[in-house]
Write a protein that holds these residues in place. Structure first.
Motif, mmCIF file in Angstrom:
data_model
loop_
_atom_site.group_PDB
_atom_site.id
_atom_site.type_symbol
_atom_site.label_atom_id
_atom_site.label_comp_id
_atom_site.label_asym_id
_atom_site.label_seq_id
_atom_site.Cartn_x
_atom_site.Cartn_y
_atom_site.Cartn_z
ATOM 1 N N LEU A 127 0.843 -1.233 -0.091
ATOM 2 C CA LEU A 127 -0.202 -0.058 0.026
ATOM 3 C C LEU A 127 0.931 1.477 -0.037
ATOM 4 O O LEU A 127 0.246 2.478 -0.008
ATOM 5 C CB LEU A 127 -0.930 0.074 1.191
ATOM 6 C CG LEU A 127 -2.007 -0.909 1.131
ATOM 7 C CD1 LEU A 127 -2.981 -0.835 2.327
ATOM 8 C CD2 LEU A 127 -3.031 -0.536 0.066
ATOM 9 N N VAL A 130 0.305 3.429 -2.940
ATOM 10 C CA VAL A 130 -0.978 4.174 -2.914
ATOM 11 C C VAL A 130 -0.909 5.289 -2.036
ATOM 12 O O VAL A 130 -1.119 6.428 -2.419
ATOM 13 C CB VAL A 130 -1.930 3.060 -2.640
ATOM 14 C CG1 VAL A 130 -3.540 3.818 -2.620
ATOM 15 C CG2 VAL A 130 -2.149 1.933 -3.250
ATOM 16 N N GLY A 134 -1.351 9.697 -3.077
ATOM 17 C CA GLY A 134 -2.217 10.615 -2.458
ATOM 18 C C GLY A 134 -1.306 11.881 -1.776
ATOM 19 O O GLY A 134 -1.681 12.934 -1.874
ATOM 20 N N ALA A 175 -16.044 3.255 2.646
ATOM 21 C CA ALA A 175 -14.811 2.644 2.115
ATOM 22 C C ALA A 175 -14.163 2.019 3.127
ATOM 23 O O ALA A 175 -13.688 0.793 2.714
ATOM 24 C CB ALA A 175 -13.788 3.730 1.464
ATOM 25 N N LYS A 182 -7.196 -0.905 3.223
ATOM 26 C CA LYS A 182 -7.043 -0.316 1.523
ATOM 27 C C LYS A 182 -8.056 0.596 1.463
ATOM 28 O O LYS A 182 -7.800 1.607 0.694
ATOM 29 C CB LYS A 182 -7.576 -1.614 0.710
ATOM 30 C CG LYS A 182 -7.193 -1.272 -0.663
ATOM 31 C CD LYS A 182 -7.556 -2.559 -1.551
ATOM 32 C CE LYS A 182 -6.640 -3.621 -1.198
ATOM 33 N NZ LYS A 182 -7.043 -5.008 -2.209
ATOM 34 N N GLY A 183 -9.506 0.549 1.957
ATOM 35 C CA GLY A 183 -10.419 1.357 1.687
ATOM 36 C C GLY A 183 -10.045 2.804 2.403
ATOM 37 O O GLY A 183 -10.182 3.811 1.717
ATOM 38 N N VAL A 185 -7.049 3.947 2.934
ATOM 39 C CA VAL A 185 -5.783 4.607 2.232
ATOM 40 C C VAL A 185 -6.481 5.377 0.949
ATOM 41 O O VAL A 185 -5.978 6.447 0.682
ATOM 42 C CB VAL A 185 -4.744 3.837 1.990
ATOM 43 C CG1 VAL A 185 -3.640 4.269 1.141
ATOM 44 C CG2 VAL A 185 -4.136 3.253 3.300
ATOM 45 N N TRP A 186 -7.312 4.490 0.154
ATOM 46 C CA TRP A 186 -7.787 5.140 -1.023
ATOM 47 C C TRP A 186 -8.636 6.269 -0.536
ATOM 48 O O TRP A 186 -8.887 7.287 -1.366
ATOM 49 C CB TRP A 186 -8.442 4.041 -1.663
ATOM 50 C CG TRP A 186 -7.727 3.264 -2.595
ATOM 51 C CD1 TRP A 186 -7.333 1.843 -2.707
ATOM 52 C CD2 TRP A 186 -6.816 3.825 -3.929
ATOM 53 N NE1 TRP A 186 -6.496 1.627 -3.342
ATOM 54 C CE2 TRP A 186 -5.994 2.652 -4.244
ATOM 55 C CE3 TRP A 186 -6.868 5.002 -4.655
ATOM 56 C CZ2 TRP A 186 -5.433 2.630 -5.291
ATOM 57 C CZ3 TRP A 186 -6.039 4.996 -5.604
ATOM 58 C CH2 TRP A 186 -5.044 3.821 -6.069
ATOM 59 N N ASN A 189 -6.474 9.282 0.107
ATOM 60 C CA ASN A 189 -6.087 9.744 -1.280
ATOM 61 C C ASN A 189 -7.296 10.637 -1.945
ATOM 62 O O ASN A 189 -6.794 11.850 -2.456
ATOM 63 C CB ASN A 189 -5.735 8.475 -2.381
ATOM 64 C CG ASN A 189 -4.343 7.915 -1.919
ATOM 65 O OD1 ASN A 189 -3.798 8.405 -0.885
ATOM 66 N ND2 ASN A 189 -3.943 7.068 -2.786
ATOM 67 N N ALA A 190 -8.496 10.321 -2.155
ATOM 68 C CA ALA A 190 -9.613 11.081 -2.734
ATOM 69 C C ALA A 190 -9.604 12.391 -1.951
ATOM 70 O O ALA A 190 -9.739 13.381 -2.362
ATOM 71 C CB ALA A 190 -11.026 10.239 -2.498
#
Length: 214
Positions: A127, A130, A134, A175, A182-183, A185-186, A189-190
């Motif tokens: 990760l 990822v 971000g 998320a 994982k949700g 971290v993403w 980023n968003a």
């Protein structure tokens, strides 16, 4: 004169304080979310990942304190054009610095995890790229943020960080619940991409308004 000085300090300081509070939320909101939805172990894994982000964040924060008075001086002496050029240069330098830093961290993540964590948390090393994606957007936002502070518009910084907080909640909760670490971290980023977009939009609007007024 003293009263006017206090009033200007209050107008700037209240939004600067609100910005600090708003910027805290997107950074730390995912720890209780992960603990609630996925268990405290994944919250610890997120902390292990974020430890790699902290040196970059602290370095840019320290440099912003140095560049802010310089940016104010440039704005006073060279006007909006000079400030816009400085902002562009700061943004480029921040992105390059972040890219170099993450290139080294991601490239040597195996030895780094063994050195820092004695081999633990290696399962979340995938990760790191990822997280790096971000944080590069986060780094790019330092240039516009310095420019907005230099023209005494901390309210714009608050608006950008408030948007980041809102996205962290709206996107982060479902998320994190659905995908765990994982949700989270993403979703983070968003929020960071949204913060950069809002900062750029507000900076362009403020600089355009200042140019027209001049």
């Amino acid at each position: 004169v003293l009263r006017e000085s206090w009033q200007r300090h209050w107008r700037y300081g209240r939004w600067a304080l609100a910005s600090c509070i708003a910027s805290w939320m997107p950074t730390y909101i995912f720890y209780p979310l992960l603990s609630t939805f996925s268990g405290i172990a994944q919250s610890g894994e997120l902390r292990a990942l974020m430890n790699f982000f902290s040196p970059l964040d602290q370095t840019l924060s320290a440099l912003s304190l140095l560049f802010l008075p310089y940016a104010a001086q440039v704005q006073a002496e060279q006007g909006i054009r000079g400030l816009a050029a400085l902002t562009r240069n700061l943004m480029i330098l921040s992105v390059i610095g972040a890219a170099v830093y993450w290139g080294l961290v991601v490239g040597f993540r195996g030895p780094i995890f063994r050195l820092l964590y004695a081999g633990k948390y290696a399962n979340v090393g995938y990760l790191l790229p990822v997280l790096a994606f971000g944080s590069i957007f986060w780094a790019a936002g330092y240039g516009p943020a310095i420019a907005l502070r230099a023209i005494e518009s901390p309210k714009s910084i608050f608006v950008a960080y408030f948007a980041t907080t809102a996205i962290s909640v709206i996107v982060g909760v479902p998320a994190t619940r659905a995908f765990g670490l994982k949700g989270a971290v993403w979703a983070s980023n968003a929020a960071e991409v949204a913060s950069f977009v809002v900062l750029m939009f507000l900076m362009r609007s403020k600089l355009a308004t200042a140019t027209e007024a001049a």
